[in-house]
Design a protein around this motif. Structure first.
Motif, short mmCIF file in Angstrom:
data_model
loop_
_atom_site.label_atom_id
_atom_site.label_comp_id
_atom_site.label_asym_id
_atom_site.label_seq_id
_atom_site.Cartn_x
_atom_site.Cartn_y
_atom_site.Cartn_z
N GLY A 1 65.15 54.74 28.94
CA GLY A 1 64.02 55.59 28.58
C GLY A 1 62.81 54.87 28.03
N GLU A 2 62.89 53.56 27.78
CA GLU A 2 61.76 52.84 27.18
C GLU A 2 60.83 52.22 28.22
OE1 GLU A 2 62.50 50.13 24.03
OE2 GLU A 2 63.67 51.56 22.83
N PHE A 3 61.26 52.18 29.48
CA PHE A 3 60.41 51.63 30.54
C PHE A 3 59.79 52.80 31.30
CE2 PHE A 3 59.53 50.13 34.84
CZ PHE A 3 58.93 48.89 34.62
N ILE A 4 58.46 52.89 31.25
CA ILE A 4 57.75 54.00 31.90
C ILE A 4 56.86 53.39 32.99
CG2 ILE A 4 56.14 55.92 31.58
CD1 ILE A 4 57.08 55.96 28.62
N GLU A 5 57.26 53.60 34.24
CA GLU A 5 56.52 53.03 35.36
C GLU A 5 55.35 53.95 35.70
OE1 GLU A 5 57.79 50.70 39.39
OE2 GLU A 5 58.76 52.63 39.03
N VAL A 6 54.13 53.39 35.71
CA VAL A 6 52.91 54.15 36.00
C VAL A 6 52.31 53.59 37.28
CG1 VAL A 6 50.68 54.94 35.15
CG2 VAL A 6 52.54 54.49 33.53
N HIS A 7 52.40 54.35 38.36
CA HIS A 7 51.87 53.89 39.64
C HIS A 7 50.42 54.30 39.77
CE1 HIS A 7 51.93 54.11 44.33
NE2 HIS A 7 51.35 53.01 43.89
N ILE A 8 49.52 53.34 39.74
CA ILE A 8 48.10 53.61 39.98
C ILE A 8 47.91 53.60 41.49
CG2 ILE A 8 45.74 52.94 39.42
CD1 ILE A 8 47.49 53.75 37.01
N ASP A 9 48.02 54.77 42.07
CA ASP A 9 48.11 54.92 43.53
C ASP A 9 46.71 54.99 44.14
OD1 ASP A 9 48.86 55.40 46.08
OD2 ASP A 9 49.90 57.28 45.72
N THR A 10 46.30 53.89 44.73
CA THR A 10 44.99 53.79 45.37
C THR A 10 45.16 53.25 46.78
OG1 THR A 10 43.95 53.31 43.24
CG2 THR A 10 42.69 52.77 45.21
N PRO A 11 44.66 53.93 47.82
CA PRO A 11 44.77 53.41 49.18
C PRO A 11 44.12 52.04 49.30
CG PRO A 11 44.05 55.70 49.19
CD PRO A 11 43.99 55.24 47.76
N LEU A 12 44.68 51.22 50.19
CA LEU A 12 44.16 49.87 50.38
C LEU A 12 42.68 49.90 50.75
CD1 LEU A 12 44.54 46.80 50.68
CD2 LEU A 12 45.30 47.21 53.05
N SER A 13 42.29 50.85 51.58
CA SER A 13 40.88 50.91 52.01
C SER A 13 39.95 51.16 50.83
CB SER A 13 40.71 52.00 53.07
OG SER A 13 41.11 53.27 52.56
N VAL A 14 40.39 52.01 49.89
CA VAL A 14 39.57 52.32 48.72
C VAL A 14 39.49 51.10 47.80
CG1 VAL A 14 39.35 53.78 46.66
CG2 VAL A 14 40.10 54.78 48.85
N ALA A 15 40.66 50.46 47.57
CA ALA A 15 40.67 49.27 46.71
C ALA A 15 39.80 48.17 47.30
CB ALA A 15 42.11 48.78 46.54
N GLU A 16 39.83 48.06 48.62
CA GLU A 16 39.05 47.02 49.27
C GLU A 16 37.56 47.32 49.21
OE1 GLU A 16 39.49 44.28 53.30
OE2 GLU A 16 40.76 46.03 53.01
N GLU A 17 37.18 48.59 49.22
CA GLU A 17 35.77 48.97 49.09
C GLU A 17 35.23 48.57 47.72
OE1 GLU A 17 35.28 53.09 49.87
OE2 GLU A 17 35.84 52.95 51.98
N ARG A 18 36.07 48.75 46.69
CA ARG A 18 35.63 48.41 45.33
C ARG A 18 35.47 46.89 45.21
NH1 ARG A 18 40.12 52.25 42.29
NH2 ARG A 18 39.22 54.27 42.89
N ASP A 19 36.52 46.16 45.47
CA ASP A 19 36.53 44.69 45.52
C ASP A 19 35.57 44.06 44.51
OD1 ASP A 19 37.51 42.29 46.36
OD2 ASP A 19 36.34 42.21 48.21
N GLY B 1 50.01 48.55 40.78
CA GLY B 1 49.16 49.02 41.85
C GLY B 1 48.42 47.85 42.47
N LEU B 2 47.73 48.12 43.56
CA LEU B 2 46.98 47.08 44.25
C LEU B 2 45.86 46.51 43.40
CD1 LEU B 2 46.62 48.83 47.73
CD2 LEU B 2 48.06 46.84 47.23
N SER B 3 45.42 45.33 43.74
CA SER B 3 44.23 44.77 43.11
C SER B 3 43.05 45.69 43.39
CB SER B 3 43.94 43.37 43.68
OG SER B 3 42.77 42.84 43.11
N GLY B 4 42.30 46.02 42.34
CA GLY B 4 41.17 46.92 42.50
C GLY B 4 41.53 48.39 42.40
#
Length: 639
Positions: free
Chosen positions: A568-586, A478-481
């Motif tokens: 089956g051993e690789f489990i991709e977990v997408h931490i889905d956060t909009p860029l605007s939200v991630a940027e607000e946290r920063d 997922g994106l930074s933040g």
């Protein structure tokens, strides 16, 4: 009926006419085939030459000729002369600009031989199209405008033709009519070309003075305009030059398996095109890379079984034994099999607008084999004009370089100098499915032959059983933040309370040690993920549940790690956060620096993030707290 009557068409019976037709068809069906290309610089007359060959060999129908004459008048050809280039330049843009853009293939035939000719573009930006046309050619006609002499693109195409393995070169000095058929001009161009050719390894070529427009020395030689020339006409040379299949047939038997032919329980054969040598029932063959041997039982075609099959034939081979053989394997002479390896030195011709990214996984296709390959930083790039070796960190469109190629498993190959079929490959972008490069193998690297997998007594299954858990990699992306590290830490804490054996690999933490030498360029990001993937794989071999928290912005690299692990051993977990939200946290202030231009190649700002298309788990952080997200992931992992 007399002999005279038999030979006179007036007296021929239907039976005799049918016999003549059969003989004529049989003669033409069994004629050899020569594939050749025309290449050189812009406006050297390549398309005109091919049009002239088609015209003089009577391969133009009356309606085509009428259309050609009308087109010639419309585009402004002087007088009533025919513009032969219009026979080949079929694209509207080609006719408008008077240049060749795409590769145009044309077929024609003479009494002695059939031909497929590729008209390749002269512009440097279309060099990749020239490589496509040259890849199957036996001969190259290098055209030079007699008024201009040798140009940079002449050198580039000559170098590429030799690099690709074309050993028959014709130097056609064209437009001799525009230089008064001057012998000194011809001799000077031949001398200059010989000097350049010797530098790139071309030791022999045939030089012919021609006029594609007027027809001099095309089908008849010598032309009245060149009484000083005593060599063959172009068509005479094309009819008599050795065809590649003749040389290939002298080599040991090779047939890449295209598919396993199993129409019923009583029939099992292996189908493919014989790339080298010949084969007959009773001969011993070896399946490579497995090394299993057997004897040829029969050679099957749609027209019946054969007593012998040779280079260039597509056949189905049945074996006496039920050996394990599938698509991608190679059937070869038992006493002279090809090599298999997973690391090579190769020459690459880069054919994509997107530059080479060292470390990124590409599909490598060689014969019927498809594997994942990564390319190391090039050893050097070749300056085609000077032949100098230049330092390079990547390859751009039309660049030619030498680099090491590593595949995810051994493939069957031969050096390109020995076999064009088993020594050449293409690279395909995994995301776009676009062909990005053509490659030619020099040799396998010594470490590929000297380094072997050492079996150990305690297996990954033993490690897993001792820990009473199934190993896995939870790959947070997922994106930074976005909250990856926070949620990953909570997941590990919950697993620890459940007595699970875990290890958390965090993006920032590994850059303090394992990956401290890497920056944030695209190539460095790829290498960062590759190293982490290898470490995660080793930890799953130890039976651990591995949790990773990395931006890992590119789908190709996440897929690379997935392919390292068992199904089956690789489990991709997408931490889905909009860029605007991630940027607000920063929290770390990184977005502010990136917006100011102080932080280059920052994901989401000036470097892309490719969202997972089908992740095993998706977390919407705008709808879940970190604690709820951790509980949700644990529920999916351990129902």
């Amino acid at each position: 009926m007399s002999d005279k009557q038999i030979n006179d068409p007036v007296y021929k019976t239907d039976a005799l006419i049918a016999e003549d037709i059969d003989a004529y068809l049989d003669m033409h069906q069994n004629k050899g085939m020569l594939r050749f290309i025309t290449c050189g610089s812009v406006d050297d007359g390549k398309s005109t030459l091919i049009g002239r060959l088609l015209y003089d060999s009577k391969m133009i129908f009356e309606d085509q000729l009428a259309a050609l004459e009308a087109d010639s008048k419309r585009v402004g050809t002087q007088g009533q002369e025919i513009d032969f280039a219009l026979l080949v330049d079929g694209l509207a843009a080609e006719r408008e600009q008077g240049i060749t853009i795409d590769v145009a293939y044309r077929f024609f035939s003479t009494e002695k031989r059939k031909f497929i000719v590729a008209d390749t573009p002269g512009h440097e930006q279309y060099t990749r199209n020239m490589v496509t046309g040259a890849s199957t050619a036996d001969l190259a006609v290098i055209l030079i405008d007699g008024r201009k002499g040798i140009l940079p693109q002449t050198k580039r195409h000559s170098y590429l033709a030799h690099l690709i393995g074309i050993r028959h070169i014709v130097l056609a000095v064209n437009k001799m009519d525009l230089v008064g058929y001057d012998r000194d001009i011809f001799d000077n161009i031949v001398r200059d070309y010989r000097e350049f050719a010797s530098e790139i390894g071309i030791t022999d070529f045939t030089a012919i003075p021609i006029s594609g427009f007027k027809g001099d020395n095309i089908t008849v030689a010598p032309s009245d305009n060149t009484p000083w020339y005593e060599g063959p006409s172009l068509i005479d040379h094309l009819e008599t030059v050795e065809i590649a299949n003749v040389a290939a047939q002298a080599r040991s038997f090779r047939m890449p398996v295209q598919w396993v032919n199993r129409p019923n329980l009583d029939f099992r054969g292996f189908s493919g095109l014989i790339s080298d040598g010949e084969i007959a029932p009773g001969q011993q063959v070896r399946v490579v890379p497995s090394g299993k041997t057997s004897t040829v039982k029969s050679i099957v075609t749609m027209n019946g079984d054969l007593d012998r099959a040779v280079t260039g034939q597509s056949v189905t081979i049945r074996l006496e034994d039920e050996v394990d053989c599938s698509r991608g394997d190679v059937l070869a002479a038992a006493d002279d099999p090809p090599e298999s390896a997973d690391q090579f030195e190769s020459t690459l011709v880069w054919m994509s607008d997107e530059k080479l990214i060292p470390g990124r996984g590409y599909w490598l296709k060689l014969a019927s084999q498809t594997v994942t390959a990564t390319i190391a930083e090039p050893k050097y790039e070749v300056d085609v004009n000077t032949l100098d070796h230049l330092a390079a960190k990547t390859l751009d469109l039309n660049s030619i370089g030498v680099a090491e190629v590593t595949t995810d498993r051994p493939i069957v190959f031969e050096p390109y100098s020995d076999s064009r079929q088993l020594g050449s490959f293409i690279l395909v972008d995994k995301i776009t499915n676009a062909t990005v490069a053509a490659g030619m193998i020099h040799f396998s690297l010594r470490r590929a032959q000297n380094v072997h997998w050492q079996p150990t007594s305690i297996t990954r299954e033993n490690h897993s059983a001792m820990k009473n858990q199934k190993p896995a990699v939870l790959w947070f992306t997922g994106l930074s933040g976005s909250g990856k590290s926070t949620i990953a830490n909570l997941v590990e804490m919950r697993l620890a309370r459940m007595n699970r054996h875990t290890f958390l690999l965090d993006g920032d933490n590994v850059r303090h040690g394992l990956n401290k030498d890497l920056g944030f360029t695209e190539a460095d990001r790829i290498e960062n993920i590759r190293r982490v993937g290898e470490v995660a794989k080793l930890m799953t071999d130890a039976g651990l549940i591995v949790i990773t928290a990395f931006i890992s912005p590119f789908r190709a690299e996440r897929e690379m790690v997935r392919n390292m692990l068992p199904e089956g051993e690789f489990i991709e977990v997408h931490i889905d956060t909009p860029l605007s939200v991630a940027e607000e946290r920063d929290v770390k202030g990184l977005y502010k620096k990136a917006r100011r231009g102080d932080l280059k190649n920052f994901t989401g700002i000036d470097s892309p993030y490719e969202e997972p298309e089908k992740p095993e788990i998706r977390i919407d952080t705008t709808a879940m707290t970190p604690e709820e997200a951790a509980d949700f992931i644990i529920g999916k992992l351990i129902p």
